[in-house]
Design a protein around this motif. Structure first.
Motif, PDB file in Angstrom:
ATOM      1  N   GLU A  87       0.813  -1.213   0.000  1.00  0.00           N
ATOM      2  CA  GLU A  87       0.000   0.000   0.000  1.00  0.00           C
ATOM      3  C   GLU A  87       0.846   1.263   0.000  1.00  0.00           C
ATOM      4  O   GLU A  87       2.027   1.250   0.309  1.00  0.00           O
ATOM      5  N   CYS A  94      -4.828   1.552   0.661  1.00  0.00           N
ATOM      6  CA  CYS A  94      -5.081   0.921  -0.630  1.00  0.00           C
ATOM      7  C   CYS A  94      -3.780   0.779  -1.411  1.00  0.00           C
ATOM      8  O   CYS A  94      -2.782   1.416  -1.102  1.00  0.00           O
ATOM      9  N   THR A  96      -2.084   1.487  -4.856  1.00  0.00           N
ATOM     10  CA  THR A  96      -2.217   2.319  -6.057  1.00  0.00           C
ATOM     11  C   THR A  96      -1.286   1.763  -7.133  1.00  0.00           C
ATOM     12  O   THR A  96      -0.378   0.975  -6.826  1.00  0.00           O
ATOM     13  N   ASP A 124     -10.040  -4.792  -9.308  1.00  0.00           N
ATOM     14  CA  ASP A 124     -10.662  -3.600  -8.733  1.00  0.00           C
ATOM     15  C   ASP A 124     -12.178  -3.704  -8.877  1.00  0.00           C
ATOM     16  O   ASP A 124     -12.746  -3.262  -9.873  1.00  0.00           O
ATOM     17  N   ASP A 132      -8.386  -2.131  -2.374  1.00  0.00           N
ATOM     18  CA  ASP A 132      -8.485  -2.111  -0.917  1.00  0.00           C
ATOM     19  C   ASP A 132      -8.133  -3.506  -0.409  1.00  0.00           C
ATOM     20  O   ASP A 132      -7.861  -4.415  -1.205  1.00  0.00           O
TER      21      ASP A 132
END
Length: 141
Positions: A87, A94, A96, A124, A132
């Motif tokens: 993360e 989350c 990215t 996703d 997440d």
């Protein structure tokens, strides 16, 4: 040897009197053999918590449920640690594309941000462009 055979071996070892159930005294002896102290009262309480049919004794199925549950908890714990590594450093909770790129780079895999976006897009579920923990967990299972 498969998992069920291993469980049966362990159960047979714990079931000292061979009656097909693990009693609190048998549980106490087992815990003592691995170097831990467990009073008879604690063993009775533990057996009561794990017992599915209310007889105060542990069946083979009870033992399997406890072991499988502990294994599942360990898996979730490991996934949470892995998730934290991936993360964003800012702690957004989350993964990215940039944080994925950075972590993959540390692992020796060179990917572009665009490639990481595509990787994230596959898992996703809510379409927000990041993963997440739940999406990460689904991806890893």
């Amino acid at each position: 040897m498969d998992k069920e055979q291993q469980y049966k071996r362990v159960f047979k070892h714990l079931d000292v009197n061979g009656d097909g159930k693990i009693s609190p005294p048998e549980l106490q002896i087992c815990i003592g053999k691995i170097g831990e102290d467990l009073s008879l009262e604690e063993a009775e309480f533990a057996a009561e918590l794990m017992d599915s049919d209310g007889d105060g004794l542990l069946s083979f199925d009870d033992l399997v449920k406890v072991v499988e549950s502990a294994n599942e908890e360990e898996k979730v714990k490991d996934l949470k640690l892995a998730f934290k590594m991936y993360e964003e450093m800012e702690g957004c909770g989350c993964i990215t594309p940039k944080s994925l790129k950075r972590m993959l780079s540390k692992l020796g895999e060179s990917r572009t941000v665009d490639e990481c976006e595509l990787m994230i897009k596959k898992f996703d579920l809510d379409g927000n462009g990041v993963l997440d923990f739940q999406e990460f967990q689904d991806m890893m299972s």
